[in-house]
Design a protein around this motif. Structure first.
Motif, PDB file in Angstrom:
ATOM      1  N   ASP A   1      26.104  70.380  25.001  1.00 19.45           N
ATOM      2  CA  ASP A   1      27.650  70.260  24.945  1.00 19.45           C
ATOM      3  C   ASP A   1      28.086  69.081  25.692  1.00 19.45           C
ATOM      4  O   ASP A   1      29.236  68.802  25.847  1.00 19.45           O
ATOM      5  N   TRP A   2      27.106  68.308  26.194  1.00 19.55           N
ATOM      6  CA  TRP A   2      27.458  67.087  27.061  1.00 19.55           C
ATOM      7  C   TRP A   2      26.596  66.009  26.748  1.00 19.55           C
ATOM      8  O   TRP A   2      25.319  66.465  26.492  1.00 19.55           O
TER       9      TRP A   2
ATOM     10  N   ALA B   1      42.807  64.479  23.651  1.00 20.38           N
ATOM     11  CA  ALA B   1      41.846  64.093  24.740  1.00 20.38           C
ATOM     12  C   ALA B   1      42.357  62.852  25.689  1.00 20.38           C
ATOM     13  O   ALA B   1      42.013  62.774  26.623  1.00 20.38           O
TER      14      ALA B   1
ATOM     15  N   SER C   1      41.864  64.303  29.583  1.00 22.29           N
ATOM     16  CA  SER C   1      40.727  64.069  29.570  1.00 22.29           C
ATOM     17  C   SER C   1      39.761  64.993  30.133  1.00 22.29           C
ATOM     18  O   SER C   1      38.388  64.952  29.986  1.00 22.29           O
ATOM     19  N   ASN C   2      40.045  65.904  30.787  1.00 19.40           N
ATOM     20  CA  ASN C   2      39.589  66.877  31.679  1.00 19.40           C
ATOM     21  C   ASN C   2      38.504  66.168  32.828  1.00 19.40           C
ATOM     22  O   ASN C   2      37.814  66.980  33.183  1.00 19.40           O
TER      23      ASN C   2
ATOM     24  N   GLN D   1      31.128  65.749  19.116  1.00 17.00           N
ATOM     25  CA  GLN D   1      31.634  66.811  19.782  1.00 17.00           C
ATOM     26  C   GLN D   1      33.482  67.153  19.624  1.00 17.00           C
ATOM     27  O   GLN D   1      33.862  67.701  20.337  1.00 17.00           O
TER      28      GLN D   1
ATOM     29  N   GLU E   1      37.160  66.814  19.839  1.00 16.50           N
ATOM     30  CA  GLU E   1      38.114  66.525  20.918  1.00 16.50           C
ATOM     31  C   GLU E   1      37.329  66.380  22.275  1.00 16.50           C
ATOM     32  O   GLU E   1      37.492  65.413  23.074  1.00 16.50           O
ATOM     33  N   ARG E   2      36.434  67.295  22.461  1.00 19.95           N
ATOM     34  CA  ARG E   2      35.704  67.417  23.574  1.00 19.95           C
ATOM     35  C   ARG E   2      34.889  66.113  23.672  1.00 19.95           C
ATOM     36  O   ARG E   2      34.753  65.616  24.875  1.00 19.95           O
TER      37      ARG E   2
ATOM     38  N   SER F   1      36.833  63.295  25.158  1.00 18.85           N
ATOM     39  CA  SER F   1      36.896  63.314  26.340  1.00 18.85           C
ATOM     40  C   SER F   1      35.633  63.051  27.324  1.00 18.85           C
ATOM     41  O   SER F   1      35.614  62.339  28.200  1.00 18.85           O
ATOM     42  N   ASN F   2      34.601  63.378  26.496  1.00 17.51           N
ATOM     43  CA  ASN F   2      33.368  63.241  27.221  1.00 17.51           C
ATOM     44  C   ASN F   2      32.932  61.601  27.391  1.00 17.51           C
ATOM     45  O   ASN F   2      32.618  61.082  28.389  1.00 17.51           O
TER      46      ASN F   2
ATOM     47  N   SER G   1      35.135  60.106  29.984  1.00 14.87           N
ATOM     48  CA  SER G   1      34.575  60.528  31.277  1.00 14.87           C
ATOM     49  C   SER G   1      33.628  59.582  31.491  1.00 14.87           C
ATOM     50  O   SER G   1      33.256  59.191  32.945  1.00 14.87           O
TER      51      SER G   1
END
Length: 405
Positions: free
Chosen positions: A6-7, A99, A103-104, A357, A359-360, A363-364, A367
């Motif tokens: 997931d990352w 995102a 962006s988390n 991935q 939207e996530r 954000s990744n 980040s």
């Protein structure tokens, strides 16, 4: 941290995952450049020629990345660059906008907030400006000089009514569509014939197929932001492209007219020559983007980062300068800022993130860039992105390729 399911820990890993997930034609539409790809390659490679001058003690415990572009405060000096129809994910530009808005990434200077930034939205986008402005309040609407003055202004004013905070006018395009490696086939619309044609590609990418099946829709290749001002159906991407292609190129008087009619923050995108930068200032631009259209314009043009110093020197502090092209890591952003840019715009990087991935993934990518900028600021001993100067860099002789400009 190492990449997990997931990352992903780098933009390069996002690109690898995008290639595994996307049908071949969709993937190659994201990575290709004009002609031989000289400019496309140089956009990335040029960053590697610049070195840093680091410090090792009395380093700042916290580093500030926030800045302003086109009147909007952003938490990191990275903006989403406008790109056309996004068939890499069912949510398209709406996912990107969400995102960018949240962006988390936890803001270290204010742990109760997450890091957010602005987004350029293409007039050739697959989602409407109304949908995108509904989830991000820092949208800059991008237009091409396509159609009559009245048509162009109507699109811009529609975006302003929807909540767009600034206008981006993209001028860097010579319609050099030939590619030595071959252009991927792109259908006019997703009808039964197109589905049959692309079925062999899509069937080998089950995750991509499943994501679209769950959405209950097919990739939409129409462009809702190009709906005729007096009503009618949205054109297809190629229909909109045809309008753009057959419209006479604008003059600087045309650009000054649109700037006056818009009456708000106004960016001219595609500047590579100091003379054009000065003309943009004369036309009343609030900002300029040093850009070669991601290597999709006149092949053989130097990397955007090479053109940046001369453009910055030509305009001084008369206008905001951002840079677009080849950014793959936070250190690239820091190099551009040290050369005088206020922020960088990213295109392929976030599209690969979304392909990997959704939207996530966007954000990744943000980040990764945020953390990379922070690490570079720490190594350089800087409290803020606003403290960066050319003295922080080791720049080889004739790096800019601009000795005769």
């Amino acid at each position: 941290m190492a990449s997990t399911k997931d990352w992903f820990e780098s933009v390069a890993e996002a690109q690898r995952r995008a290639r595994r997930r996307l049908p071949k034609s969709v993937y190659y539409a994201l990575v290709g450049g004009a002609e031989q790809g000289i400019t496309l390659s140089d956009n990335v490679a040029a960053f590697d020629e610049i070195g840093f001058r680091p410090h090792i003690a009395d380093l700042p415990p916290q580093r500030e990345q926030s800045t302003t572009v086109l009147g909007q405060e952003i938490d990191l000096p990275v903006l989403i660059s406008p790109t056309g129809v996004q068939a890499v994910d069912p949510e398209g530009e709406v996912a990107v906008a969400r995102a960018a808005a949240s962006s988390n990434i936890q803001n270290p200077l204010n742990p109760e907030q997450t890091v957010s930034t602005g987004m350029g939205l293409s007039s050739f986008a697959s989602r409407s400006v109304e949908d995108v402005c509904a989830v991000n309040d820092k949208v800059f609407f991008q237009v091409y000089w396509a159609g009559s003055r009245e048509d162009i202004l109507a699109r811009a004013l529609r975006a302003k009514e929807a909540g767009a905070k600034g206008l981006i006018v993209t001028l860097d395009w010579t319609f050099a569509t030939r590619r030595d490696w071959g252009s991927p086939p792109i259908p006019e619309k997703m009808d039964l014939r197109a589905m049959a044609q692309f079925a062999p590609e899509v069937i080998t990418k089950p995750r991509y197929l499943l994501d679209w099946a769950r959405s209950g829709k097919l990739p939409d290749l129409t462009v809702p932001n190009m709906v005729p001002p007096l009503g009618g159906a949205a054109p297809t991407f190629f229909g909109a492209y045809g309008i753009w292609w057959t419209t006479p190129q604008p003059t600087w008087d045309d650009i000054a007219w649109l700037r006056e009619q818009w009456g708000g923050p106004f960016m001219i995108k595609g500047i590579m020559h100091p003379d054009d930068a000065r003309r943009a200032v004369d036309a009343g631009a609030s900002a300029i983007s040093v850009s070669n259209h991601g290597g999709n314009n006149l092949d053989g043009t130097p990397a955007a980062i090479r053109a940046l110093p001369a453009v910055v020197d030509a305009v001084g502090d008369q206008v905001e300068v951002v840079m677009d092209g080849g950014v793959r890591r936070g250190a690239d952003v820091v190099k551009a800022l040290a050369l005088g840019a206020r922020a960088c715009m990213i295109g392929r990087a976030y599209l690969w993130g979304m392909a990997a991935q959704g939207e996530r993934g966007v954000s990744n990518v943000l980040s990764i860039l945020y953390k990379g900028i922070d690490e570079a600021l720490l190594g350089l001993g800087k409290n803020s992105v606003h403290e960066l100067t050319r003295d922080d860099l080791i720049i080889p002789e004739n790096f800019t390729r601009a000795s005769k400009l």
